[in-house]
Design an enzyme around this catalytic site. Structure first.
Site, PDB file in Angstrom:
ATOM      1  N   SER A  22       0.821  -1.211   0.000  1.00 56.03           N
ATOM      2  CA  SER A  22       0.000   0.000   0.000  1.00 56.03           C
ATOM      3  C   SER A  22       0.861   1.271   0.000  1.00 56.03           C
ATOM      4  CB  SER A  22      -0.896  -0.010   1.237  1.00 56.03           C
ATOM      5  OG  SER A  22      -1.723   1.121   1.231  1.00 56.03           O
ATOM      6  N   LYS A  48      -3.721   2.157  -2.168  1.00 53.95           N
ATOM      7  CA  LYS A  48      -3.315   3.225  -1.250  1.00 53.95           C
ATOM      8  C   LYS A  48      -4.312   3.348  -0.092  1.00 53.95           C
ATOM      9  CE  LYS A  48      -1.487   6.970   0.427  1.00 53.95           C
ATOM     10  NZ  LYS A  48      -0.340   6.778   1.349  1.00 53.95           N
ATOM     11  N   GLY A  49      -3.823   3.693   1.070  1.00 56.61           N
ATOM     12  CA  GLY A  49      -4.672   3.868   2.246  1.00 56.61           C
ATOM     13  C   GLY A  49      -5.853   4.773   1.944  1.00 56.61           C
ATOM     14  N   ASN A 102      -6.870  -0.944   1.529  1.00 56.78           N
ATOM     15  CA  ASN A 102      -6.110  -0.600   2.737  1.00 56.78           C
ATOM     16  C   ASN A 102      -6.862   0.562   3.377  1.00 56.78           C
ATOM     17  OD1 ASN A 102      -3.934   1.358   4.004  1.00 56.78           O
ATOM     18  ND2 ASN A 102      -2.966  -0.647   3.997  1.00 56.78           N
ATOM     19  N   CYS A 132      -0.202   3.731  10.542  1.00 52.41           N
ATOM     20  CA  CYS A 132       0.354   4.849   9.788  1.00 52.41           C
ATOM     21  C   CYS A 132       0.984   5.849  10.751  1.00 52.41           C
ATOM     22  CB  CYS A 132      -0.731   5.546   8.957  1.00 52.41           C
ATOM     23  SG  CYS A 132      -0.030   6.906   8.003  1.00 52.41           S
ATOM     24  N   LYS A 167      -2.599  -4.613   9.691  1.00 52.93           N
ATOM     25  CA  LYS A 167      -1.209  -4.223   9.421  1.00 52.93           C
ATOM     26  C   LYS A 167      -0.595  -3.636  10.685  1.00 52.93           C
ATOM     27  CE  LYS A 167       1.542  -1.857   5.979  1.00 52.93           C
ATOM     28  NZ  LYS A 167       1.480  -1.381   4.593  1.00 52.93           N
ATOM     29  N   GLY A 249      11.619  -3.610   3.463  1.00 49.60           N
ATOM     30  CA  GLY A 249      12.926  -3.588   2.814  1.00 49.60           C
ATOM     31  C   GLY A 249      13.181  -4.684   1.809  1.00 49.60           C
TER      32      GLY A 249
END
Ligand SMILES: Cc1cc2nc3c(=O)[nH]c(=O)nc-3n(C[C@H](O)[C@H](O)[C@H](O)COP(=O)(O)O)c2cc1C
Length: 308
Positions: A22, A48-49, A102, A132, A167, A249
């Protein structure tokens, strides 16, 4: 032996274990303009959120480069859930991959309301972003408190029958406590981890680089820390049969396999897409090759097999 790449997470079957994360793949439409991008090369794309109402996001600058990574403080800029459901999803739903919403909110009720809107849409699952770090209300405030996290998941669980992914934030003392609370509240799948809080300073001007001062650190810089968090989450998730989407990562098949070894059933790539939008195909090919050389018939054979 030709391995299958399919994985099934809480009843949701994906063509392969790799997802686009996301905030790093827009609302997927953007990828239709990337030459050579093959939607069938990814197991799923997390959109995307999305909040209930449109959000402009934070003041710029919103991103800063760091050694082996980046900081972002986008602030959940999005056109609002109704627009995503009514206008964007009909334009992308024919593409040969699965889409995951998301969702975010500044109150528990807002999370539930957004989930209700997506419940009636073609998304394969709903990912609850309680992690977030770049918004003043909601976000990580919910993800760093087990009681609040449980409230959000309980409310969303009542609002939808879609598979629920929560998440998790790494910006907590013990991620296992939050993981357990969200599982007990109805989470089907865990996503670990979101960005690490950080900041960047411009030493000549003496000012912060990000308009929001603080942001979320992502990319290879966080990989060892993210691996440890997935390893910890597995401790509570595996005995309860809750799969994990490992991330933080990942930039190669080797990174992806490392996350599977510590407990992930699927993996996600985010920041690496900004410099290599076609990286997903390479990673999936590398995972396949690894399965062949190890004589394994599917990715699930790697999950949680770290030899300690
Ligand atoms: C520019 C940017 C925007 C992001 N936006 C979101 C978002 O809207 N919702 C969310 O849950 N995570 C968001 N993330 C976090 C990523 O989905 C991912 O969890 C994190 O960056 C770690 O993976 P990576 O190191 O491969 O990027 C964002 C990350 C970046 C870099």
């Amino acid at each position: 032996m030709e391995p299958t790449l399919q994985v099934t997470l809480a009843g949701m079957t994906l063509a392969n274990p790799l997802m686009l994360l996301s905030g790093c793949a827009g609302f997927a439409e953007e990828l239709t303009r990337v030459e050579g991008f093959d939607f069938a090369s990814v197991g799923a794309i997390c959109l995307k959120g999305t909040t209930l109402n449109p959000k402009e996001g934070n003041p710029p600058p919103r991103v800063a480069e760091t050694p082996a990574g980046m900081l972002n403080a986008i602030g959940l800029q999005n056109p609002g859930a109704r627009h995503v459901v009514e206008t964007i999803l009909p334009r992308i739903q024919h593409l040969p991959t699965r889409f995951i919403a998301n969702i975010a909110g500044s109150t528990v009720d807002e999370y539930a309301e957004v989930a209700r809107l997506f419940d009636n849409s073609p998304v394969a699952a709903i990912e609850i972003n309680i992690s977030c770090p770049n918004v003043k209300e909601g976000g990580v405030a919910f993800g760093s408190d087990a009681i609040m996290a449980a409230r959000v998941v309980t409310a969303v669980r009542q609002a939808t029958t879609k598979p629920l992914i929560t998440k998790l934030s790494p910006n907590v003392t013990d991620i296992r406590v939050i993981a357990r609370a969200t599982i007990e509240s109805g989470t089907d799948i865990l996503s670990a981890v979101n960005t690490y809080m950080g900041m960047a300073v411009e030493w000549h001007s003496g000012r912060p680089i990000l308009g929001n001062v603080q942001g979320g650190l992502s990319g290879p810089a966080i990989k060892p820390a993210a691996l440890l968090q997935v390893w910890r989450v597995r401790e509570v998730a595996a005995p309860l049969g809750i799969p994990i989407i490992g991330q933080g990562g990942i930039a190669s098949a080797r990174d992806a396999v490392e996350f599977m070894l510590v407990g992930a059933s699927a993996v996600g790539v985010g920041t690496a897409l900004f410099h290599k939008p076609l990286i997903a195909g390479e990673i999936v090919a590398g995972i396949r090759e690894h399965l062949v050389t190890q004589g394994l018939d599917c990715p699930a054979r790697l999950t949680g097999t770290l030899k300690t």
